[in-house]
Design an enzyme around this catalytic site. Structure first.
Site, PDB file in Angstrom:
ATOM      1  N   ARG A   1      10.505  -1.152  11.727  1.00 42.06           N
ATOM      2  CA  ARG A   1       9.320  -0.788  12.520  1.00 42.06           C
ATOM      3  C   ARG A   1       9.163  -1.754  13.689  1.00 42.06           C
ATOM      4  NH1 ARG A   1       4.399   0.143   8.310  1.00 42.06           N
ATOM      5  NH2 ARG A   1       3.311  -1.122   9.840  1.00 42.06           N
TER       6      ARG A   1
ATOM      7  N   LYS B   1       0.841  -1.209   0.000  1.00 44.90           N
ATOM      8  CA  LYS B   1       0.000   0.000   0.000  1.00 44.90           C
ATOM      9  C   LYS B   1       0.875   1.258   0.000  1.00 44.90           C
ATOM     10  CE  LYS B   1      -2.220  -1.181   3.796  1.00 44.90           C
ATOM     11  NZ  LYS B   1      -1.543  -2.471   4.066  1.00 44.90           N
TER      12      LYS B   1
ATOM     13  N   ARG C   1      -1.328  -9.186  12.931  1.00 46.51           N
ATOM     14  CA  ARG C   1      -1.831  -8.187  11.957  1.00 46.51           C
ATOM     15  C   ARG C   1      -2.537  -8.881  10.801  1.00 46.51           C
ATOM     16  NH1 ARG C   1       3.723  -5.232  11.012  1.00 46.51           N
ATOM     17  NH2 ARG C   1       2.704  -4.263   9.211  1.00 46.51           N
TER      18      ARG C   1
ATOM     19  N   ARG D   1      11.542  -5.691   5.762  1.00 49.18           N
ATOM     20  CA  ARG D   1      11.428  -4.264   5.410  1.00 49.18           C
ATOM     21  C   ARG D   1      12.344  -3.406   6.285  1.00 49.18           C
ATOM     22  NH1 ARG D   1       5.608  -1.873   5.428  1.00 49.18           N
ATOM     23  NH2 ARG D   1       5.602  -2.909   7.437  1.00 49.18           N
TER      24      ARG D   1
ATOM     25  N   ARG E   1     -10.647   0.209   7.897  1.00 53.75           N
ATOM     26  CA  ARG E   1     -10.104  -1.117   8.180  1.00 53.75           C
ATOM     27  C   ARG E   1     -11.141  -2.051   8.776  1.00 53.75           C
ATOM     28  NH1 ARG E   1      -4.217   0.022   8.392  1.00 53.75           N
ATOM     29  NH2 ARG E   1      -3.260  -1.985   8.666  1.00 53.75           N
TER      30      ARG E   1
HETATM   31  P1  AP5 Z   1       4.731  -1.628   1.921  1.00 54.64           P
HETATM   32  O1  AP5 Z   1       4.453  -0.813   0.714  1.00 54.64           O
HETATM   33  O2  AP5 Z   1       5.390  -0.967   3.065  1.00 54.64           O
HETATM   34  O3  AP5 Z   1       3.391  -2.393   2.353  1.00 54.64           O
HETATM   35  P2  AP5 Z   1       2.116  -1.886   3.164  1.00 54.64           P
HETATM   36  O4  AP5 Z   1       0.932  -2.534   2.524  1.00 54.64           O
HETATM   37  O5  AP5 Z   1       2.127  -0.405   3.281  1.00 54.64           O
HETATM   38  O6  AP5 Z   1       2.410  -2.609   4.538  1.00 54.64           O
HETATM   39  P3  AP5 Z   1       2.223  -2.086   6.032  1.00 54.64           P
HETATM   40  O7  AP5 Z   1       3.023  -3.013   6.882  1.00 54.64           O
HETATM   41  O8  AP5 Z   1       2.514  -0.618   6.142  1.00 54.64           O
HETATM   42  O9  AP5 Z   1       0.689  -2.341   6.211  1.00 54.64           O
HETATM   43  P4  AP5 Z   1      -0.129  -2.369   7.506  1.00 54.64           P
HETATM   44  O10 AP5 Z   1      -1.504  -2.265   6.980  1.00 54.64           O
HETATM   45  O11 AP5 Z   1       0.160  -3.550   8.366  1.00 54.64           O
HETATM   46  O12 AP5 Z   1       0.458  -1.146   8.353  1.00 54.64           O
HETATM   47  P5  AP5 Z   1      -0.103   0.304   8.693  1.00 54.64           P
HETATM   48  O13 AP5 Z   1       1.054   1.194   8.876  1.00 54.64           O
HETATM   49  O14 AP5 Z   1      -1.177   0.696   7.761  1.00 54.64           O
HETATM   50  O15 AP5 Z   1       5.605  -2.899   1.464  1.00 54.64           O
HETATM   51  C1  AP5 Z   1       6.035  -3.868   2.399  1.00 54.64           C
HETATM   52  C2  AP5 Z   1       7.413  -4.422   2.010  1.00 54.64           C
HETATM   53  O16 AP5 Z   1       7.294  -5.116   0.780  1.00 54.64           O
HETATM   54  C3  AP5 Z   1       8.505  -3.363   1.793  1.00 54.64           C
HETATM   55  O17 AP5 Z   1       9.740  -3.898   2.189  1.00 54.64           O
HETATM   56  C4  AP5 Z   1       8.487  -3.125   0.281  1.00 54.64           C
HETATM   57  O18 AP5 Z   1       9.721  -2.678  -0.186  1.00 54.64           O
HETATM   58  C5  AP5 Z   1       8.120  -4.520  -0.222  1.00 54.64           C
HETATM   59  N1  AP5 Z   1       7.314  -4.521  -1.458  1.00 54.64           N
HETATM   60  C6  AP5 Z   1       6.284  -3.710  -1.795  1.00 54.64           C
HETATM   61  N2  AP5 Z   1       5.763  -4.056  -2.986  1.00 54.64           N
HETATM   62  C7  AP5 Z   1       6.469  -5.139  -3.415  1.00 54.64           C
HETATM   63  C8  AP5 Z   1       6.414  -5.970  -4.577  1.00 54.64           C
HETATM   64  N3  AP5 Z   1       5.510  -5.748  -5.565  1.00 54.64           N
HETATM   65  N4  AP5 Z   1       7.280  -6.995  -4.676  1.00 54.64           N
HETATM   66  C9  AP5 Z   1       8.191  -7.234  -3.686  1.00 54.64           C
HETATM   67  N5  AP5 Z   1       8.321  -6.468  -2.583  1.00 54.64           N
HETATM   68  C10 AP5 Z   1       7.465  -5.448  -2.435  1.00 54.64           C
HETATM   69  O19 AP5 Z   1      -0.813   0.045  10.127  1.00 54.64           O
HETATM   70  C11 AP5 Z   1      -0.017  -0.297  11.245  1.00 54.64           C
HETATM   71  C12 AP5 Z   1      -0.913  -0.456  12.459  1.00 54.64           C
HETATM   72  O20 AP5 Z   1      -1.574   0.802  12.751  1.00 54.64           O
HETATM   73  C13 AP5 Z   1      -2.065  -1.463  12.316  1.00 54.64           C
HETATM   74  O21 AP5 Z   1      -1.645  -2.790  12.594  1.00 54.64           O
HETATM   75  C14 AP5 Z   1      -3.067  -0.934  13.360  1.00 54.64           C
HETATM   76  O22 AP5 Z   1      -2.681  -1.319  14.661  1.00 54.64           O
HETATM   77  C15 AP5 Z   1      -2.890   0.586  13.230  1.00 54.64           C
HETATM   78  N6  AP5 Z   1      -3.853   1.160  12.266  1.00 54.64           N
HETATM   79  C16 AP5 Z   1      -3.571   1.710  11.055  1.00 54.64           C
HETATM   80  N7  AP5 Z   1      -4.695   2.106  10.424  1.00 54.64           N
HETATM   81  C17 AP5 Z   1      -5.724   1.792  11.259  1.00 54.64           C
HETATM   82  C18 AP5 Z   1      -7.140   1.912  11.168  1.00 54.64           C
HETATM   83  N8  AP5 Z   1      -7.735   2.430  10.074  1.00 54.64           N
HETATM   84  N9  AP5 Z   1      -7.882   1.491  12.210  1.00 54.64           N
HETATM   85  C19 AP5 Z   1      -7.307   0.976  13.319  1.00 54.64           C
HETATM   86  N10 AP5 Z   1      -5.984   0.790  13.458  1.00 54.64           N
HETATM   87  C20 AP5 Z   1      -5.188   1.202  12.441  1.00 54.64           C
HETATM   88 MG    MG Z   2       2.178   0.950   4.897  1.00 61.30          MG
END
Ligand code: AP5
Ligand code: MG
Length: 208
Positions: free
Chosen positions: A150, A13, A161, A120, A86
């Protein structure tokens, strides 16, 4: 164009949002990034969010909806919501204060996600890498700052997660399908540039 970006943890994402933001001139709003900034700043929101994030659970809906509502008030033009909504409640709340055009769903095989997330490495400038492409380097290619991992990118929290995603977030695909707003990109084993090509092809179908 107002986009909800949906996908499991590690689906890409953040990686795709950065590219979409640049090409389509949209504001990137990531709830995860906002919570991490609050944790770093030691705010009350940060203190509350940390325990949920460390456990791989969702931060309570009330505080999450409020921070999104606030940032949309400060946003001009179109935006990409990364990581929000979410669950069904957040999606229904969002419809009360925003006009979402489409939901872009990044579909990735779950077997790839654990390695992606645990490998990552992040930079404070926002750049993100995977250890397999860093060749042992531990500084950012863009700004030279040291890379870090992270706190929630450890196997135990990642498994939680992924479970949270399956149980609470994945059902949103049906929510946006029923609304006629779902666009899915099957990422397969495509690299980020190839995924972005598919994303652009899907967005090209949307004229507004
Ligand atoms: P990356 O692009 O970083 O992936 P991402 O989908 O952004 O992954 P996140 O870990 O950020 O998602 P998340 O939903 O768990 O975390 P968030 O911060 O939103 O890519 C990942 C890796 O893969 C990188 O190393 C990249 O280089 C690699 N990559 C990317 N594309 C690739 C490809 N095509 N091929 C190979 N490699 C690739 O949320 C964190 C926490 O915050 C949640 O767990 C929750 O506790 C809280 N939170 C956030 N939003 C909410 C909400 N709306 N409600 C309640 N709690 C929330
Ligand atoms: Mg992210």
């Amino acid at each position: 164009m107002n986009i909800v970006l949906l996908g499991a943890p590690g689906a890409g994402k953040g990686t795709q949002a950065a590219r979409i933001q640049e090409k389509y001139h949209l504001t990137h709003i990531s709830t995860g990034d906002m919570f991490r900034a609050n944790i770093k700043g030691g705010t009350e929101i940060g203190k509350l969010a940390k325990s949920y994030i460390d456990a791989g659970k969702l931060v309570p809906d009330g505080v999450t909806c409020e921070i999104v509502k606030d940032s949309l008030k400060k946003t001009d033009g179109g935006y990409i919501l990364d990581g929000f909504p979410r669950n069904l409640f957040q999606a229904q709340e969002l419809d009360k204060f925003a006009d979402i055009d489409l939901c872009l769903n990044l579909e990735v095989d779950e077997a790839l996600l654990l390695d992606r997330i645990c490998g990552r490495r992040m930079c404070v400038c926002g750049a993100s890498y995977h250890v397999s492409t860093l060749n042992g380097k531990d500084v950012c290619e863009k700004c030279g700052k040291p890379l870090y991992q992270r706190d929630d990118d450890n196997p135990q929290t990642v498994k939680a997660r992924l479970t949270t995603y399956e149980n609470q977030t994945a059902p949103l695909k049906d929510f946006y399908l029923a609304a006629g707003k779902l666009l899915t990109v099957d990422c397969g084993t495509k690299n980020p540039d190839e995924v972005f090509e598919s994303v652009c092809a899907e967005l090209g179908k949307f004229n507004k």
